[in-house]
Write an enzyme that holds these catalytic residues in place. Structure first.
Site, PDB file in Angstrom:
ATOM      1  N   PHE A 124      -8.603  19.929 -24.938  1.00  0.00           N
ATOM      2  CA  PHE A 124      -8.920  18.507 -24.928  1.00  0.00           C
ATOM      3  C   PHE A 124     -10.102  18.328 -23.979  1.00  0.00           C
ATOM      4  O   PHE A 124     -10.220  19.026 -22.975  1.00  0.00           O
ATOM      5  CB  PHE A 124      -7.736  17.631 -24.502  1.00  0.00           C
ATOM      6  CG  PHE A 124      -8.102  16.170 -24.590  1.00  0.00           C
ATOM      7  CD1 PHE A 124      -8.239  15.556 -25.819  1.00  0.00           C
ATOM      8  CD2 PHE A 124      -8.397  15.440 -23.452  1.00  0.00           C
ATOM      9  CE1 PHE A 124      -8.654  14.232 -25.910  1.00  0.00           C
ATOM     10  CE2 PHE A 124      -8.813  14.114 -23.536  1.00  0.00           C
ATOM     11  CZ  PHE A 124      -8.940  13.505 -24.780  1.00  0.00           C
ATOM     12  N   THR A 125     -10.957  17.363 -24.296  1.00  0.00           N
ATOM     13  CA  THR A 125     -12.239  17.215 -23.590  1.00  0.00           C
ATOM     14  C   THR A 125     -12.088  17.177 -22.069  1.00  0.00           C
ATOM     15  O   THR A 125     -12.605  18.040 -21.368  1.00  0.00           O
ATOM     16  CB  THR A 125     -12.954  15.941 -24.073  1.00  0.00           C
ATOM     17  OG1 THR A 125     -12.046  14.836 -23.939  1.00  0.00           O
ATOM     18  CG2 THR A 125     -13.362  16.063 -25.531  1.00  0.00           C
TER      19      THR A 125
ATOM     20  N   LYS B 241      -1.658   6.161 -23.642  1.00  0.00           N
ATOM     21  CA  LYS B 241      -1.334   6.431 -25.042  1.00  0.00           C
ATOM     22  C   LYS B 241       0.138   6.098 -25.280  1.00  0.00           C
ATOM     23  O   LYS B 241       0.516   4.934 -25.347  1.00  0.00           O
ATOM     24  CB  LYS B 241      -1.651   7.892 -25.392  1.00  0.00           C
ATOM     25  CG  LYS B 241      -3.122   8.210 -25.613  1.00  0.00           C
ATOM     26  CD  LYS B 241      -3.946   8.270 -24.383  1.00  0.00           C
ATOM     27  CE  LYS B 241      -5.347   8.783 -24.632  1.00  0.00           C
ATOM     28  NZ  LYS B 241      -5.705   9.922 -23.809  1.00  0.00           N
TER      29      LYS B 241
ATOM     30  N   ASP C  63       0.784  18.810 -21.402  1.00  0.00           N
ATOM     31  CA  ASP C  63      -0.035  17.601 -21.542  1.00  0.00           C
ATOM     32  C   ASP C  63       0.778  16.668 -22.438  1.00  0.00           C
ATOM     33  O   ASP C  63       0.760  16.778 -23.657  1.00  0.00           O
ATOM     34  CB  ASP C  63      -1.395  17.932 -22.154  1.00  0.00           C
ATOM     35  CG  ASP C  63      -2.271  16.684 -22.313  1.00  0.00           C
ATOM     36  OD1 ASP C  63      -1.720  15.561 -22.264  1.00  0.00           O
ATOM     37  OD2 ASP C  63      -3.482  16.828 -22.502  1.00  0.00           O
TER      38      ASP C  63
ATOM     39  N   TYR D 138       0.835  -1.207   0.000  1.00  0.00           N
ATOM     40  CA  TYR D 138       0.000   0.000   0.000  1.00  0.00           C
ATOM     41  C   TYR D 138       0.868   1.255   0.000  1.00  0.00           C
ATOM     42  O   TYR D 138       0.595   2.216  -0.704  1.00  0.00           O
ATOM     43  CB  TYR D 138      -0.921   0.012   1.228  1.00  0.00           C
ATOM     44  CG  TYR D 138      -1.967   1.094   1.153  1.00  0.00           C
ATOM     45  CD1 TYR D 138      -3.225   0.836   0.619  1.00  0.00           C
ATOM     46  CD2 TYR D 138      -1.688   2.396   1.584  1.00  0.00           C
ATOM     47  CE1 TYR D 138      -4.177   1.835   0.521  1.00  0.00           C
ATOM     48  CE2 TYR D 138      -2.636   3.402   1.484  1.00  0.00           C
ATOM     49  CZ  TYR D 138      -3.884   3.114   0.949  1.00  0.00           C
ATOM     50  OH  TYR D 138      -4.829   4.108   0.838  1.00  0.00           O
TER      51      TYR D 138
ATOM     52  N   ARG E   2     -15.200  13.301 -33.691  1.00  0.00           N
ATOM     53  CA  ARG E   2     -14.517  14.419 -33.057  1.00  0.00           C
ATOM     54  C   ARG E   2     -15.014  15.678 -33.744  1.00  0.00           C
ATOM     55  O   ARG E   2     -14.426  16.152 -34.706  1.00  0.00           O
ATOM     56  CB  ARG E   2     -12.990  14.296 -33.203  1.00  0.00           C
ATOM     57  CG  ARG E   2     -12.329  13.469 -32.109  1.00  0.00           C
ATOM     58  CD  ARG E   2     -12.398  14.163 -30.765  1.00  0.00           C
ATOM     59  NE  ARG E   2     -11.770  13.389 -29.697  1.00  0.00           N
ATOM     60  CZ  ARG E   2     -12.382  13.086 -28.538  1.00  0.00           C
ATOM     61  NH1 ARG E   2     -13.624  13.436 -28.319  1.00  0.00           N
ATOM     62  NH2 ARG E   2     -11.744  12.434 -27.605  1.00  0.00           N
TER      63      ARG E   2
ATOM     64  N   PHE F 128     -20.261  13.191 -25.577  1.00  0.00           N
ATOM     65  CA  PHE F 128     -19.970  12.274 -26.690  1.00  0.00           C
ATOM     66  C   PHE F 128     -19.876  10.816 -26.233  1.00  0.00           C
ATOM     67  O   PHE F 128     -20.133   9.903 -27.006  1.00  0.00           O
ATOM     68  CB  PHE F 128     -18.673  12.683 -27.410  1.00  0.00           C
ATOM     69  CG  PHE F 128     -17.448  12.699 -26.549  1.00  0.00           C
ATOM     70  CD1 PHE F 128     -17.157  13.786 -25.747  1.00  0.00           C
ATOM     71  CD2 PHE F 128     -16.590  11.616 -26.532  1.00  0.00           C
ATOM     72  CE1 PHE F 128     -16.041  13.800 -24.929  1.00  0.00           C
ATOM     73  CE2 PHE F 128     -15.465  11.617 -25.734  1.00  0.00           C
ATOM     74  CZ  PHE F 128     -15.189  12.709 -24.922  1.00  0.00           C
TER      75      PHE F 128
HETATM   76  C1  LIG Z   1      -6.528  10.852 -23.297  1.00  0.00           C
HETATM   77  C2  LIG Z   1      -6.088  12.216 -23.078  1.00  0.00           C
HETATM   78  C3  LIG Z   1      -6.226  12.837 -21.837  1.00  0.00           C
HETATM   79  C4  LIG Z   1      -6.954  12.187 -20.675  1.00  0.00           C
HETATM   80  O1  LIG Z   1      -6.366  11.028 -20.266  1.00  0.00           O
HETATM   81  P1  LIG Z   1      -7.182   9.756 -19.738  1.00  0.00           P
HETATM   82  O2  LIG Z   1      -6.119   8.765 -19.459  1.00  0.00           O
HETATM   83  O3  LIG Z   1      -8.110   9.328 -20.838  1.00  0.00           O
HETATM   84  O4  LIG Z   1      -7.928  10.162 -18.533  1.00  0.00           O
HETATM   85  C5  LIG Z   1      -5.718  14.116 -21.693  1.00  0.00           C
HETATM   86  N1  LIG Z   1      -5.138  14.760 -22.709  1.00  0.00           N
HETATM   87  C6  LIG Z   1      -5.018  14.202 -23.919  1.00  0.00           C
HETATM   88  C7  LIG Z   1      -4.362  14.966 -25.020  1.00  0.00           C
HETATM   89  C8  LIG Z   1      -5.482  12.915 -24.160  1.00  0.00           C
HETATM   90  O5  LIG Z   1      -5.384  12.388 -25.370  1.00  0.00           O
END
Ligand SMILES: *Cc1c(COP(=O)(O)O)cnc(C)c1O
Length: 461
Positions: free
Chosen positions: A129-130, A263, A220, A77, A387, A453
């Protein structure tokens, strides 16, 4: 024709050791499935999908080394060994001083936004970004788009469409004062622009500008290695540098980061927040306990952190990126040859089809990208995603955003599909393109409040 030395083909720098069998469906089954899903590809069951290009998020194939690392996971933990390996990888490849693991990118965005944004402050970024924007707005921030205009034009061939327009930033600073700017969000390989990179030159200028005005750059870094590949290939002076070196140079010019490791970093779950600021770290280390878990696991299993540490290393390998982006370009060129309108230049993580050019008879209120994604699924079982206006959502006053880009994203998971799969995908898009005039729009019948979405439902007009 014998290829020229310089144009030798790329190939995947790995071979297959295990395979996952794919499912096939017929048209009647797909029609039933997409109707039940309310014409939203996010609501399809993956059992009804043949080739899944919904997202490159968490869909990576892990390597034998990553799977082996899983077995080394320390599930303590507190003070997990696996955390220290992850921290060491982040220090080595990215260089940020302080690290907080989170369950995925948005967990990091939540914590960072709450700490660094004061109500009413602006948060300029190179396109939204969303999840990033939602967390900024929930923290009381006001997002401002400062990406260059070229990014909003799917036909503009600018090699660095992810660049920040420093004049737009300067206007914002002049109008409101630097103290009203929470920080600048700089996304690498901008997702919403079609996977488009910024240049090192642009980042250096942004760095200089923000030093003068005392503004932080929050990176980011979800797709930093893909951005680095484009810098290597396109920016004068970088061809001889490795992706590892370029990634490090990018990170060194920024003050902190949020990362979705699902990613670039080649894992199925995970993320982190990083900063060079001890005060921000102090607060983040406390806040993470509320939302994610203790600061040495942040909502992850020890094995997830192990796999991430290995994935970070593999992601900056030159051969990996050459094959990764090579495959994306292969699909894009093939679709172009069929006359399908796609965003140019081809980006890093997928092909973005221009739905307004594909379906010019539909208005944006008829959700052309949503309709097209449903149609491609119906044709072949290939799952893509919208998108455009649905993803863009509504502003704080409840009005729809009308983004200039209305796109269908064919996102390529890393190390998962072959070139033959790409052929099948391109053919399906071409057949739908042939009968495009007979494709109707949609109307929205259910709209969730946040990130609509993901769960919105539609009917055929
Ligand atoms: C996917 C993504 C996020 C958010 O990350 P999650 O792991 O899906 O929560 C933030 N910024 C960008 C550019 C992304 O592609």
């Amino acid at each position: 024709m014998i290829p020229q030395e310089k144009k030798r083909s790329w190939a995947e720098p790995y071979k297959m050791k295990m395979v996952e069998l794919l499912k096939t469906t017929n048209r009647a089954q797909r029609l039933k499935a997409i109707r039940e899903a309310g014409y939203n590809t996010f609501l399809l069951k993956s059992a009804d999908v043949y080739i899944d290009l919904l997202t490159d998020s968490g869909t990576n194939a892990m390597s034998d080394r990553q799977w082996s690392a899983f077995m080394l996971g320390d599930e303590a933990y507190a003070g997990s060994e696996s955390y220290f390996k992850l921290e060491a990888a982040i220090h080595k490849y990215y260089g940020y001083k302080y690290v907080i693991p989170t369950h995925q990118g948005r967990g990091a965005e939540n914590i960072l936004s709450q700490i660094m944004i004061k109500k009413g402050q602006y948060v300029p970024g190179n396109m939204y970004f969303t999840t990033t924007r939602v967390h900024q707005e929930l923290a009381g921030g006001i997002f401002a788009d400062i990406i260059i205009d070229e990014a909003h034009d799917p036909n503009n061939l600018h090699p660095f469409k992810g660049n920040v327009d420093l004049q737009k930033l300067d206007e914002l600073v002049k109008k409101h004062g630097a103290s009203k700017i929470a920080y600048v969000t700089l996304a690498s390989n901008v997702n919403m622009a079609g996977g488009q990179p910024f240049s090192m030159q642009n980042l250096k200028e942004l760095h200089t500008y923000t030093r003068v005005h005392g503004i932080s750059i929050i990176h980011d870094m979800t797709r930093v290695a893909e951005n680095a590949y484009f810098i290597q290939q396109r920016e004068p002076g970088y061809l001889k540098k490795t992706i590892q070196e370029i990634v490090r140079e990018i990170c060194n010019l920024t003050d902190g980061a949020t990362m979705s490791a699902k990613k670039d970093a080649l894992v199925n779950i995970g993320g982190f927040m990083a900063t060079n600021d001890p005060t921000v770290f102090e607060e983040a280390r406390n806040l993470v306990v509320v939302y994610e878990g203790l600061h040495t696991y942040g909502g992850l299993a020890g094995r997830d952190m192990e796999a991430m540490a290995v994935g970070i290393k593999e992601s900056v390998d030159d051969n990996h990126q050459r094959a990764r982006i090579g495959q994306v370009i292969y699909l894009g060129e093939k679709m172009s040859q069929y006359g399908i309108p796609i965003v140019r230049p081809i980006g890093g993580h997928g092909i973005f089809v221009d739905a307004m050019a594909f379906l010019p008879h539909l208005s944006q209120d008829q959700f052309p990208a949503q309709a097209l994604a449903a149609e491609i699924y119906l044709d072949s079982g290939v799952r893509t995603m919208e998108r455009g206006i649905v993803s863009a959502g509504r502003n704080a006053q409840g009005q729809n955003y009308y983004p200039k880009l209305e796109l269908v994203r064919f996102t390529i998971p890393r190390r998962v599909y072959t070139q033959a799969h790409m052929d099948v995908v391109a053919e399906s898009a071409a057949l739908v393109f042939q009968r495009r005039k007979r494709i109707n729009g949609l109307k929205m019948t259910y709209e969730p409040k946040y990130l609509r979405f993901f769960q919105a439902r539609f009917e055929k007009l």
